[in-house]
Enzyme design. Structure first.
Site, PDB file in Angstrom:
ATOM      1  N   ARG A  84       0.751  -1.214   0.046  1.00  0.00           N
ATOM      2  CA  ARG A  84      -0.034  -0.030  -0.005  1.00  0.00           C
ATOM      3  C   ARG A  84       1.006   1.272   0.111  1.00  0.00           C
ATOM      4  NH1 ARG A  84      -3.218  -2.728  -1.609  1.00  0.00           N
ATOM      5  NH2 ARG A  84      -5.370  -3.020  -0.974  1.00  0.00           N
TER       6      ARG A  84
ATOM      7  N   GLU B 253      -3.712   7.522  -5.679  1.00  0.00           N
ATOM      8  CA  GLU B 253      -3.913   6.704  -6.858  1.00  0.00           C
ATOM      9  C   GLU B 253      -5.286   7.175  -7.486  1.00  0.00           C
ATOM     10  OE1 GLU B 253      -3.383   2.494  -6.077  1.00  0.00           O
ATOM     11  OE2 GLU B 253      -1.352   2.868  -5.493  1.00  0.00           O
TER      12      GLU B 253
ATOM     13  N   HIS C 282      -0.062   0.013  -9.903  1.00  0.00           N
ATOM     14  CA  HIS C 282      -0.785  -0.973  -9.262  1.00  0.00           C
ATOM     15  C   HIS C 282      -1.185  -2.160  -9.714  1.00  0.00           C
ATOM     16  CE1 HIS C 282      -3.104  -0.769  -5.046  1.00  0.00           C
ATOM     17  NE2 HIS C 282      -3.056  -2.129  -5.478  1.00  0.00           N
TER      18      HIS C 282
END
Length: 316
Positions: A233, A262, A281
């Site tokens: 994360r 994000e 990601h």
């Protein structure tokens, strides 16, 4: 009974629809993420599947019938687990759909950083066809890989990397010492890991304790030739402190699949540094992992609505 998917980024949710409707339940899908949008559509839901929806205390307090909230993925920091527990709602994740993919992504970043592939690639396109732009490069064998967290993914990283003659150490206060021994990994404190590691890979969930776990003080403890890799994360690393550490050569570089915000903002200075590898990601992604994730989320819902204990409860 009604099952609601709050939001998703996949091409379709046909697999979930088939599984849920075949079990005899009503199926609804939305693309809603904010609490204000979610409250009216979740008020009478018996089960919820969510990806990025902000299911906070306010939302949960208005859910009158819900038995289970399932997160598409391993992390679940967009769900107020304590509020769900207080309201007798299971929170579940899907912890095993992309272990192979993420472990491979970590290893790919280790190899790419160790051989400075981005530097070589850029130099080659600029007609500087030599090794000098990437100096110094050190042999991978004999260096130390530190794993912060020792769950499913880092255990597989350790297993796969054993053949490359690395010294592998790990920090995880919630894992028994026998597990470290099983994988041939040395158990150390976080301070020891930061000081000893040439490569540091982060594998912790995002909690109050792990928020900005890697900050200015942590970077000061690291080797100047160390690389940090984050597929967990974004908020586990303070990006401000990471940028400072890179600009001051406190560490050698980074591999980042996740960011504090994000989608990552295009003017984020980390994107333009030659010693930083960035991916969107995507460490989890393969077609097989995506299908498995969607299927397992739907099956978890059916399992709980049929009166069974969940396969993967977060709030046991």
């Amino acid at each position: 009974m009604k099952v609601v998917i709050t939001d998703y980024e996949y091409e379709d949710v046909d697999q979930e629809k088939e599984i849920i409707e075949q079990a005899g339940f009503e199926f609804k899908t939305y693309q809603l993420k904010t609490p204000q949008e979610l409250i009216p559509v979740l008020k009478d839901a018996d089960a919820v599947i969510t990806q990025y929806g902000d299911i906070n205390h306010q939302v949960i307090s208005q859910m009158e019938k819900c038995k289970v909230i399932v997160r598409y993925g391993i992390g679940y920091n967009n769900i107020d687990v304590n509020a769900a527990t207080e309201n007798n709602i299971y929170v579940c994740n899907v912890p095993d759909y992309c272990i192979d993919e993420v472990s491979n992504h970590v290893i790919m970043m280790i190899f790419s950083l160790s051989k400075k592939l981005p530097v070589f690639s850029k130099a080659s396109t600029e007609e500087d066809f030599s090794y000098r732009k990437a100096k110094p490069i050190f042999r991978l064998a004999g260096q130390t890989l530190g794993l912060v967290g020792f769950g499913r993914i880092p255990r597989l990283v350790a297993e796969k990397m054993q053949n490359f003659s690395l010294n592998i150490i790990a920090y995880d206060p919630f894992v028994d010492s026998s597990v470290f021994e099983k994988y041939g990994v040395s158990q150390v404190s976080l301070d020891e890991l930061l000081k000893l590691s040439d490569y540091i890979s982060l594998h912790t969930p995002l909690t109050e304790e792990t928020y900005h776990l890697i900050n200015h003080d942590a970077f000061l403890k690291m080797k100047s030739n160390a690389y940090i890799i984050n597929t967990s994360r974004g908020e586990i690393i303070s990006e401000k402190d990471l940028l400072e550490a890179l600009n001051k050569n406190l560490i050698a570089g980074a591999g980042l699949d996740v960011f504090e915000k994000e989608p990552v903002e295009p003017n984020n200075p980390l994107l333009s540094l030659p010693n930083v590898i960035v991916t969107p990601h995507s460490a989890w992604y393969s077609e097989e992992a995506k299908r498995s994730l969607q299927k397992k989320a739907a099956l978890e819902v059916i399992n709980v609505l049929q009166g069974n204990k969940p396969f993967n409860p977060v709030n046991k």
